[in-house]
Design an enzyme around this catalytic site. Structure first.
Site, PDB file in Angstrom:
ATOM      1  N   SER A  81      72.049  22.880  39.896  1.00  0.00           N
ATOM      2  CA  SER A  81      73.367  23.212  39.373  1.00  0.00           C
ATOM      3  C   SER A  81      74.394  22.142  39.756  1.00  0.00           C
ATOM      4  O   SER A  81      74.192  20.965  39.451  1.00  0.00           O
ATOM      5  CB  SER A  81      73.754  24.609  39.881  1.00  0.00           C
ATOM      6  OG  SER A  81      74.873  25.113  39.233  1.00  0.00           O
ATOM      7  N   HIS A 106      71.970  23.348  34.494  1.00  0.00           N
ATOM      8  CA  HIS A 106      72.193  24.393  33.502  1.00  0.00           C
ATOM      9  C   HIS A 106      73.667  24.441  33.126  1.00  0.00           C
ATOM     10  O   HIS A 106      74.483  23.703  33.673  1.00  0.00           O
ATOM     11  CB  HIS A 106      71.709  25.752  34.016  1.00  0.00           C
ATOM     12  CG  HIS A 106      72.404  26.203  35.268  1.00  0.00           C
ATOM     13  ND1 HIS A 106      72.418  27.512  35.666  1.00  0.00           N
ATOM     14  CD2 HIS A 106      73.118  25.542  36.201  1.00  0.00           C
ATOM     15  CE1 HIS A 106      73.108  27.629  36.795  1.00  0.00           C
ATOM     16  NE2 HIS A 106      73.525  26.441  37.139  1.00  0.00           N
TER      17      HIS A 106
END
Length: 182
Positions: A81, A106
């Protein structure tokens, strides 16, 4: 938390666990202290994180960019992330990953509650932050914004070699290239 004597000597900062405002504050204090001690010597940032707050990660990212010291990044374990942005933000040619590490990126995620108007405002801000995140990743990698947006439509996991091919890092650490860390 001040820089430990060992980390002051080795000029290392460790980003581990979840990225939160508190860990970002510690990071800012440590990078500032190391920069104050010597602006010529590089700082090595070890990253092993599930990610966390994009706001906290952006403050860490900005600190890395404005720091006068050369910045090396080393991904170990998991780099996920918001941590991917920190790994990619090291100086070109100074971004490393351990051979068994994995990377996951993501879409920016979050939540909202309140009035319909407030939720609409939060949604627009999340889109803006995601655009910023994608723009910054495109700046540091070999991928364009369109490709990154396609890749983050769902969780994208990468091996160390795949993150090298993507342009997030410059080297997969081996016994032969460990000397580049010095």
């Amino acid at each position: 938390m001040a820089v430990s004597q060992f980390n002051e000597h080795t000029r290392r900062i460790i980003v581990s666990g979840m990225i939160r405002e508190e860990s970002a504050a510690v990071f800012l204090e440590q990078i500032s202290a190391l920069e104050f001690l010597d602006v010529i010597k590089p700082i090595t940032v070890y990253i092993d994180t599930y990610g966390g707050s994009i706001d906290a990660a952006l403050s860490m990212y900005d600190a890395m960019l404005v720091c006068a010291c050369p910045i090396k990044t080393i991904g170990i374990g998991k780099i996920m992330s918001a941590g991917v942005l920190l790994l990619a933000a090291g100086d070109k040619g100074q971004r490393f990953i351990s051979p068994n590490a994995r990377v996951m990126m993501h879409q920016v995620s979050g939540g909202a509650q309140g009035t319909v108007k407030d939720i609409d405002i939060v949604e627009k801000e999340m889109v803006r932050i995601q655009d910023l995140f994608v723009d910054l990743l495109a700046k540091h990698t070999s991928k364009n914004k369109k490709q990154i947006l396609q890749d983050i439509a769902a969780d994208k996991y990468m091996s160390a070699q795949e993150s090298l091919n993507y342009g997030i890092v410059d080297f997969v650490l081996t016994s032969k290239n460990k000397k580049k860390l010095k």
